[in-house]
Motif scaffolding. Structure first.
Motif, PDB file in Angstrom:
ATOM      1  N   GLY A 158      -2.159  -8.511   6.669  1.00  0.00           N
ATOM      2  CA  GLY A 158      -1.004  -8.775   5.360  1.00  0.00           C
ATOM      3  C   GLY A 158      -0.576  -9.715   5.182  1.00  0.00           C
ATOM      4  O   GLY A 158      -0.130 -10.659   4.550  1.00  0.00           O
ATOM      5  N   TRP A 159      -1.466 -11.066   6.163  1.00  0.00           N
ATOM      6  CA  TRP A 159      -0.585 -13.141   5.925  1.00  0.00           C
ATOM      7  C   TRP A 159      -1.950 -13.489   5.569  1.00  0.00           C
ATOM      8  O   TRP A 159      -2.069 -14.096   4.186  1.00  0.00           O
ATOM      9  CB  TRP A 159      -1.151 -13.183   7.491  1.00  0.00           C
ATOM     10  N   VAL A 160      -3.407 -12.659   5.493  1.00  0.00           N
ATOM     11  CA  VAL A 160      -4.588 -13.579   5.093  1.00  0.00           C
ATOM     12  C   VAL A 160      -5.212 -12.585   4.262  1.00  0.00           C
ATOM     13  O   VAL A 160      -5.777 -13.725   2.674  1.00  0.00           O
ATOM     14  CB  VAL A 160      -5.386 -14.287   6.361  1.00  0.00           C
ATOM     15  N   CYS A 161      -4.881 -11.481   3.846  1.00  0.00           N
ATOM     16  CA  CYS A 161      -5.774 -10.705   2.697  1.00  0.00           C
ATOM     17  C   CYS A 161      -4.742 -10.015   0.952  1.00  0.00           C
ATOM     18  O   CYS A 161      -3.561 -10.421   1.262  1.00  0.00           O
ATOM     19  CB  CYS A 161      -6.495  -9.077   2.965  1.00  0.00           C
ATOM     20  N   SER A 162      -5.581  -9.936   0.481  1.00  0.00           N
ATOM     21  CA  SER A 162      -4.971  -9.915  -0.809  1.00  0.00           C
ATOM     22  C   SER A 162      -4.380  -8.580  -1.214  1.00  0.00           C
ATOM     23  O   SER A 162      -4.925  -7.133  -0.138  1.00  0.00           O
ATOM     24  CB  SER A 162      -5.896 -10.408  -2.552  1.00  0.00           C
ATOM     25  N   TYR A 163      -3.693  -7.486  -1.926  1.00  0.00           N
ATOM     26  CA  TYR A 163      -2.898  -6.756  -1.839  1.00  0.00           C
ATOM     27  C   TYR A 163      -3.867  -5.852  -2.128  1.00  0.00           C
ATOM     28  O   TYR A 163      -4.244  -4.560  -1.327  1.00  0.00           O
ATOM     29  CB  TYR A 163      -2.155  -6.447  -2.997  1.00  0.00           C
ATOM     30  N   ASP A 164      -5.128  -5.540  -2.939  1.00  0.00           N
ATOM     31  CA  ASP A 164      -6.107  -4.949  -3.144  1.00  0.00           C
ATOM     32  C   ASP A 164      -7.733  -4.468  -2.360  1.00  0.00           C
ATOM     33  O   ASP A 164      -7.565  -3.690  -2.486  1.00  0.00           O
ATOM     34  CB  ASP A 164      -6.432  -5.305  -4.621  1.00  0.00           C
ATOM     35  N   VAL A 165      -7.855  -5.916  -1.298  1.00  0.00           N
ATOM     36  CA  VAL A 165      -7.945  -5.759  -0.398  1.00  0.00           C
ATOM     37  C   VAL A 165      -7.399  -4.820   0.792  1.00  0.00           C
ATOM     38  O   VAL A 165      -8.609  -4.025   1.749  1.00  0.00           O
ATOM     39  CB  VAL A 165      -8.855  -7.296   0.280  1.00  0.00           C
TER      40      VAL A 165
END
Length: 476
Positions: A158-165
């Motif tokens: 949640g800190w480093v990745c996008s919503y879709d990923v």
């Protein structure tokens, strides 16, 4: 040794369901601010009330599942129930991936909660029936460990990745869960219930890591058969008692004749065990542990504004992982009763300290996150762990699914109620007032567990039921 490795691998596969549940719960913590912003990937801005519904609807789905699917493991088996759970989770994340409305997100989250609820009803029974007695406590703690890993991975991504990923990562994990479940075998106890003797023996050999029908396997198989078919009997006073009567049909009644509901209605030890464990899970749920995990980012933004809320959330998840490692190590080492009482007391001290830090300014910026780490670690190590372990140990196989359904539905309802009102409590009482309430409840939980918690470490079922026969209070 091979058998232990097979059992461990099987329990780790089942633990993926808990991983999915943790990820699903904490996903809202860092996704809600995005969905409430103008950059919302849904194309519409979500309101605060919709966010609260999105957060709590998972636990609502779990509660409905626990209430409506309690007999599913007895009807279709443990493995098929877990497969159904996995397929529901796949469907849910697929709906979230294609969502362009708040309604679709909420429906998908309800389905996800329903699937996780089925997992909660099944998993501890499944583990208890495939694992050897001397490691059952440790093995039953592993799903809680994978739950904490799920929370940690969730906060990091949640800190480093996008919503879709993040969505497609969850979808992939759910698909992997379903595929790995196909490698497992059905519980030998369930197969014995269905009189599938050959398949039951094959399953038991699989989980004991042998292809040969050894003397040890045959002895355990016979014990499982007599436990399932001959431990419940109606005595002359029309009360259910537990005694070793073999596999023969009794004139007064046998396990195959007696429904789980009749055992529940007539067996005082079973009633007391359910009431005790239900009371434990309800009061400990309102100690606030689940709310802190679900609202971690919001909490740290308010309580420690000078620190990165994402960093604090990750550190919180690390503390939860450590707590569950302690649970795995200590459940069979220290014993259930001491672990539960001591962690309740530690949580009370941590919550009282937190209230003081929140109410009176001047404390260092790191103080609040540190106390929350200690609280979360203690909560996971015993408070959240022990009642679920005892749930797998305290009931005869005939009534275990029904008891799991009742206790887990109480857990889900309590968490749903807490998550539904947490924001309102903070708005009206403030963070310090809300955690003061949690502290009082935690103190009450400490007293309750001291008076009623039973020690079930290494004790046979008939002895555990004998403790409940003597009453609700604990006696050595």
């Amino acid at each position: 040794m091979k058998g232990i490795l097979v059992q461990l691998a099987s329990v780790l596969i089942l633990g993926i369901g808990a991983f999915i549940g943790a990820y699903s719960l904490t996903w809202v913590s860092y996704t809600a601010p995005l969905l409430e912003s103008e950059a919302s990937p849904l194309g519409v801005v979500m309101t605060k009330s919709q966010t609260n519904v999105m957060t709590s609807v998972v636990t609502l789905g779990s509660m409905v599942a626990a209430l409506t699917t309690g007999q599913l493991p007895e009807l279709v088996g443990r493995k098929k129930s877990e497969l159904f759970c996995g397929l529901l989770c796949v469907l849910s994340w697929a709906l979230i991936a294609s969502a362009h409305s708040v309604t679709q997100i909420i429906i998908a989250r309800f389905i996800l909660g329903y699937g996780v609820g089925i997992h909660l009803v099944v998993v501890f029974t499944y583990i208890n029936e495939i694992c050897q007695a001397f490691i059952r406590g440790t093995m039953a703690s592993i799903p809680l460990f994978t739950f904490s890993i799920g929370a940690l991975v969730s906060y990091i991504t949640g800190w480093v990745c996008s919503y879709d990923v993040i969505i497609y990562l969850n979808l992939s994990v759910c698909v992997l869960f379903v595929l790995l479940l196909t490698l497992m075998k059905e519980s030998p106890v369930y197969l014995i219930t269905k009189n599938e003797t050959k398949e039951a023996l094959t399953s038991l050999k699989f989980y004991r890591g042998t292809s040969k029908t050894t003397t040890a396997v045959l002895e355990e198989f016979e014990y499982l058969r007599t436990q399932r078919q001959g431990y419940t009997k109606v005595n002359k006073d029309d009360n259910i008692i537990l005694e070793h009567i073999g596999c023969e049909k009794e004139k007064e009644g046998s396990a195959d004749d007696i429904s789980p509901w009749k055992i529940l209605r007539t067996s005082k030890p079973t009633q007391r065990a359910i009431i005790t464990l239900t009371a434990h899970v309800i009061i400990t749920a309102f100690m606030g542990g689940m709310a802190v995990q679900a609202y971690a980012v919001h909490f740290f933004l308010a309580a420690a504004p000078d620190l990165s809320p994402h960093l604090c959330s990750v550190i919180l998840a690390v503390a939860i992982v450590i707590g569950n490692i302690l649970a795995v190590l200590c459940t069979d080492l220290v014993g259930r009763r001491l672990l539960l009482i001591s962690t309740c007391a530690i949580c009370t001290i941590c919550l009282g300290t937190l209230v003081g830090l929140l109410r009176w300014s001047g404390s260092p910026a790191w103080a609040v996150p540190l106390v929350m780490q200690l609280y979360s670690c203690a909560f996971q190590a015993g408070v959240n762990n022990v009642p679920l372990v005892q749930l797998s140990e305290s009931f005869s196989p005939k009534v275990k699914s029904l008891a799991s359904s009742i206790v887990m539905s109480s857990t889900c309802f309590s968490n749903f109620a807490l998550l539904s009102i947490f924001s309102l409590l903070v708005d009206h009482l403030g963070l310090d007032g809300t955690f003061l309430m949690f502290c009082v409840i935690s103190a009450a939980a400490t007293v309750l567990t001291f008076l009623t918690a039973k020690e079930t470490k290494g004790i046979r079922l008939e002895e555990i039921q004998g403790m409940y026969e003597r009453g609700f209070l604990y006696y050595k």
